[in-house]
Design a protein around this motif. Structure first.
Motif, PDB file in Angstrom:
ATOM      1  N   PRO A   8      -4.366   1.343 -16.339  1.00 34.64           N
ATOM      2  CA  PRO A   8      -3.088   1.150 -15.638  1.00 34.64           C
ATOM      3  C   PRO A   8      -3.085   1.665 -14.190  1.00 34.64           C
ATOM      4  O   PRO A   8      -2.656   0.938 -13.291  1.00 34.64           O
ATOM      5  N   PRO A   9      -3.605   2.885 -13.924  1.00 42.64           N
ATOM      6  CA  PRO A   9      -3.610   3.319 -12.518  1.00 42.64           C
ATOM      7  C   PRO A   9      -4.457   2.395 -11.622  1.00 42.64           C
ATOM      8  O   PRO A   9      -4.075   2.115 -10.485  1.00 42.64           O
ATOM      9  N   GLU A  10      -5.594   1.933 -12.143  1.00 43.34           N
ATOM     10  CA  GLU A  10      -6.442   1.026 -11.350  1.00 43.34           C
ATOM     11  C   GLU A  10      -5.713  -0.291 -11.082  1.00 43.34           C
ATOM     12  O   GLU A  10      -5.789  -0.830  -9.973  1.00 43.34           O
ATOM     13  N   ARG A  11      -5.013  -0.800 -12.092  1.00 44.37           N
ATOM     14  CA  ARG A  11      -4.266  -2.052 -11.904  1.00 44.37           C
ATOM     15  C   ARG A  11      -3.127  -1.862 -10.914  1.00 44.37           C
ATOM     16  O   ARG A  11      -2.849  -2.734 -10.091  1.00 44.37           O
ATOM     17  N   ILE A  12      -2.467  -0.721 -10.989  1.00 47.88           N
ATOM     18  CA  ILE A  12      -1.360  -0.445 -10.061  1.00 47.88           C
ATOM     19  C   ILE A  12      -1.884  -0.392  -8.631  1.00 47.88           C
ATOM     20  O   ILE A  12      -1.298  -0.991  -7.716  1.00 47.88           O
ATOM     21  N   ILE A  13      -2.980   0.317  -8.424  1.00 48.11           N
ATOM     22  CA  ILE A  13      -3.537   0.428  -7.065  1.00 48.11           C
ATOM     23  C   ILE A  13      -4.006  -0.935  -6.564  1.00 48.11           C
ATOM     24  O   ILE A  13      -3.749  -1.297  -5.414  1.00 48.11           O
ATOM     25  N   ALA A  14      -4.665  -1.716  -7.411  1.00 48.84           N
ATOM     26  CA  ALA A  14      -5.135  -3.047  -6.996  1.00 48.84           C
ATOM     27  C   ALA A  14      -3.969  -3.963  -6.659  1.00 48.84           C
ATOM     28  O   ALA A  14      -3.987  -4.675  -5.637  1.00 48.84           O
ATOM     29  N   ALA A  15      -2.928  -3.945  -7.485  1.00 47.08           N
ATOM     30  CA  ALA A  15      -1.756  -4.785  -7.215  1.00 47.08           C
ATOM     31  C   ALA A  15      -1.035  -4.307  -5.958  1.00 47.08           C
ATOM     32  O   ALA A  15      -0.607  -5.125  -5.125  1.00 47.08           O
ATOM     33  N   ALA A  16      -0.909  -2.991  -5.808  1.00 49.18           N
ATOM     34  CA  ALA A  16      -0.241  -2.444  -4.622  1.00 49.18           C
ATOM     35  C   ALA A  16      -1.003  -2.802  -3.355  1.00 49.18           C
ATOM     36  O   ALA A  16      -0.400  -3.164  -2.342  1.00 49.18           O
ATOM     37  N   ARG A  17      -2.311  -2.724  -3.421  1.00 52.34           N
ATOM     38  CA  ARG A  17      -3.117  -3.092  -2.251  1.00 52.34           C
ATOM     39  C   ARG A  17      -2.825  -4.520  -1.839  1.00 52.34           C
ATOM     40  O   ARG A  17      -2.571  -4.802  -0.676  1.00 52.34           O
ATOM     41  N   ARG A  18      -2.879  -5.425  -2.809  1.00 53.49           N
ATOM     42  CA  ARG A  18      -2.638  -6.828  -2.507  1.00 53.49           C
ATOM     43  C   ARG A  18      -1.227  -7.032  -1.926  1.00 53.49           C
ATOM     44  O   ARG A  18      -1.043  -7.730  -0.927  1.00 53.49           O
ATOM     45  N   LEU A  19      -0.241  -6.402  -2.533  1.00 54.13           N
ATOM     46  CA  LEU A  19       1.144  -6.557  -2.070  1.00 54.13           C
ATOM     47  C   LEU A  19       1.374  -5.895  -0.712  1.00 54.13           C
ATOM     48  O   LEU A  19       1.972  -6.486   0.179  1.00 54.13           O
ATOM     49  N   PHE A  20       0.921  -4.647  -0.554  1.00 48.35           N
ATOM     50  CA  PHE A  20       1.112  -3.945   0.715  1.00 48.35           C
ATOM     51  C   PHE A  20       0.411  -4.669   1.853  1.00 48.35           C
ATOM     52  O   PHE A  20       0.956  -4.807   2.935  1.00 48.35           O
ATOM     53  N   PHE A  21      -0.821  -5.114   1.582  1.00 44.94           N
ATOM     54  CA  PHE A  21      -1.581  -5.769   2.638  1.00 44.94           C
ATOM     55  C   PHE A  21      -0.983  -7.121   2.993  1.00 44.94           C
ATOM     56  O   PHE A  21      -1.111  -7.584   4.120  1.00 44.94           O
ATOM     57  N   GLY A  22      -0.355  -7.762   2.052  1.00 42.51           N
ATOM     58  CA  GLY A  22       0.236  -9.067   2.321  1.00 42.51           C
ATOM     59  C   GLY A  22       1.656  -9.019   2.838  1.00 42.51           C
ATOM     60  O   GLY A  22       2.074  -9.877   3.622  1.00 42.51           O
ATOM     61  N   GLN A  23       2.426  -7.997   2.411  1.00 39.38           N
ATOM     62  CA  GLN A  23       3.852  -7.981   2.734  1.00 39.38           C
ATOM     63  C   GLN A  23       4.305  -6.745   3.486  1.00 39.38           C
ATOM     64  O   GLN A  23       5.436  -6.696   3.970  1.00 39.38           O
ATOM     65  N   LYS A  46       4.773   7.116 -14.475  1.00 38.46           N
ATOM     66  CA  LYS A  46       3.944   8.099 -15.180  1.00 38.46           C
ATOM     67  C   LYS A  46       2.753   8.516 -14.312  1.00 38.46           C
ATOM     68  O   LYS A  46       2.364   9.683 -14.272  1.00 38.46           O
ATOM     69  N   TYR A  47       2.177   7.543 -13.625  1.00 37.69           N
ATOM     70  CA  TYR A  47       0.995   7.814 -12.808  1.00 37.69           C
ATOM     71  C   TYR A  47       1.319   8.097 -11.348  1.00 37.69           C
ATOM     72  O   TYR A  47       0.570   8.807 -10.674  1.00 37.69           O
ATOM     73  N   PHE A  48       2.421   7.534 -10.853  1.00 37.54           N
ATOM     74  CA  PHE A  48       2.787   7.691  -9.447  1.00 37.54           C
ATOM     75  C   PHE A  48       4.276   8.001  -9.364  1.00 37.54           C
ATOM     76  O   PHE A  48       5.105   7.133  -9.650  1.00 37.54           O
ATOM     77  N   PRO A  49       4.640   9.211  -8.973  1.00 37.46           N
ATOM     78  CA  PRO A  49       6.047   9.603  -8.978  1.00 37.46           C
ATOM     79  C   PRO A  49       6.919   8.890  -7.945  1.00 37.46           C
ATOM     80  O   PRO A  49       8.139   8.911  -8.048  1.00 37.46           O
ATOM     81  N   SER A  50       6.285   8.247  -6.974  1.00 39.22           N
ATOM     82  CA  SER A  50       7.043   7.544  -5.939  1.00 39.22           C
ATOM     83  C   SER A  50       6.194   6.418  -5.350  1.00 39.22           C
ATOM     84  O   SER A  50       4.976   6.387  -5.541  1.00 39.22           O
ATOM     85  N   MET A  51       6.845   5.537  -4.625  1.00 43.87           N
ATOM     86  CA  MET A  51       6.102   4.472  -3.942  1.00 43.87           C
ATOM     87  C   MET A  51       5.219   5.068  -2.847  1.00 43.87           C
ATOM     88  O   MET A  51       4.153   4.537  -2.555  1.00 43.87           O
ATOM     89  N   ASN A  52       5.646   6.185  -2.257  1.00 49.98           N
ATOM     90  CA  ASN A  52       4.799   6.842  -1.266  1.00 49.98           C
ATOM     91  C   ASN A  52       3.491   7.312  -1.899  1.00 49.98           C
ATOM     92  O   ASN A  52       2.433   7.262  -1.276  1.00 49.98           O
ATOM     93  N   ALA A  53       3.568   7.775  -3.157  1.00 47.15           N
ATOM     94  CA  ALA A  53       2.350   8.203  -3.856  1.00 47.15           C
ATOM     95  C   ALA A  53       1.428   7.015  -4.120  1.00 47.15           C
ATOM     96  O   ALA A  53       0.200   7.137  -3.999  1.00 47.15           O
ATOM     97  N   VAL A  54       2.007   5.872  -4.447  1.00 47.89           N
ATOM     98  CA  VAL A  54       1.202   4.654  -4.634  1.00 47.89           C
ATOM     99  C   VAL A  54       0.558   4.276  -3.306  1.00 47.89           C
ATOM    100  O   VAL A  54      -0.638   3.978  -3.240  1.00 47.89           O
ATOM    101  N   ARG A  56      -0.157   6.168  -0.779  1.00 44.37           N
ATOM    102  CA  ARG A  56      -1.219   7.120  -0.450  1.00 44.37           C
ATOM    103  C   ARG A  56      -2.485   6.823  -1.246  1.00 44.37           C
ATOM    104  O   ARG A  56      -3.598   6.881  -0.718  1.00 44.37           O
ATOM    105  N   ALA A  57      -2.329   6.478  -2.522  1.00 43.45           N
ATOM    106  CA  ALA A  57      -3.488   6.160  -3.362  1.00 43.45           C
ATOM    107  C   ALA A  57      -4.222   4.926  -2.846  1.00 43.45           C
ATOM    108  O   ALA A  57      -5.455   4.874  -2.870  1.00 43.45           O
ATOM    109  N   VAL A  58      -3.475   3.932  -2.373  1.00 46.19           N
ATOM    110  CA  VAL A  58      -4.091   2.717  -1.822  1.00 46.19           C
ATOM    111  C   VAL A  58      -4.893   3.060  -0.570  1.00 46.19           C
ATOM    112  O   VAL A  58      -6.046   2.645  -0.425  1.00 46.19           O
TER     113      VAL A  58
END
Length: 197
Positions: A8-23, A46-54, A56-58
């Motif tokens: 799940p954390p890997e999927r969240i980071i991969a999806a966030a990367r795609r979304l952040f980089f595109g939008q 559960k893995y990221f307490p905020s969007m800022n944490a997501v 940062r992980a990206v």
């Protein structure tokens, strides 16, 4: 939408990367991110307490990519120079990617309206890069491979400034699609300039 694999954390980071980089950061909601990552919002939090944490992980994951392969052993001046050149070459290859240029443009557009995002972006991208480069330079100073009256941080800023120069600004303005035509050669020139100063 491509099906994501991994934890799940890997999927969240991969999806966030795609979304952040595109939008950009601001346009990505937790609902959208959870759906893209095929996780519930509860799992997201559960893995990221905020969007800022997501966010940062990206950014951290991106920097991990360009830092990989930088020589850790620097026993001689030649090893030290090689480590700096390699770091710079990786950085410039990273900055040559069209999606990185686009993402940086989006971050600069959002920065004024969202200072917290700007601080997070700076700390994760530029702050970490400066810190890592400062550690390499400190090793060179401590071992006499580099002599300078400037501080470690000033030397790191100077080298980063030489590497990026106006070329990355031209890419931000859409004046070029590939700011660094020969990343390794440019990195070498900048490192030699620093070492001779």
């Amino acid at each position: 939408m491509a099906k994501l694999s991994g934890t799940p954390p890997e999927r969240i980071i991969a999806a966030a990367r795609r979304l952040f980089f595109g939008q950009g950061f601001e346009r990505v909601s937790t609902d959208l991110l959870a759906a893209e990552a095929s996780v519930s919002k509860a799992t997201l939090y559960k893995y990221f307490p905020s969007m800022n944490a997501v966010f940062r992980a990206v950014i951290d994951a991106e920097i991990d990519v360009f830092e990989s392969g930088v020589p850790a052993a620097m026993a001689t001046p030649a090893d030290f120079e090689t480590a700096l050149v390699h770091y710079g070459t990786n950085l410039l290859n990273f900055l040559n990617q069209s999606e990185i240029i686009q993402f940086t443009q989006l971050m600069f557009e959002e920065a004024r309206a969202h200072p917290d995002v700007a601080r997070e972006f700076y700390a994760a991208a530029y702050g970490r890069t400066l810190n890592d480069l400062s550690q390499i330079i400190q090793h060179g100073l401590s071992n006499g491979f580099l002599v300078s009256s400037l501080t470690v941080d000033e030397l790191a800023e100077q080298l980063l400034g030489m590497w990026e120069g106006f070329r990355f600004i031209q890419a931000h303005l859409g004046l070029t699609q590939t700011p660094f035509e020969q990343p390794q050669q440019w990195s070498e020139k900048c490192v030699r300039t620093l070492l001779r100063s």
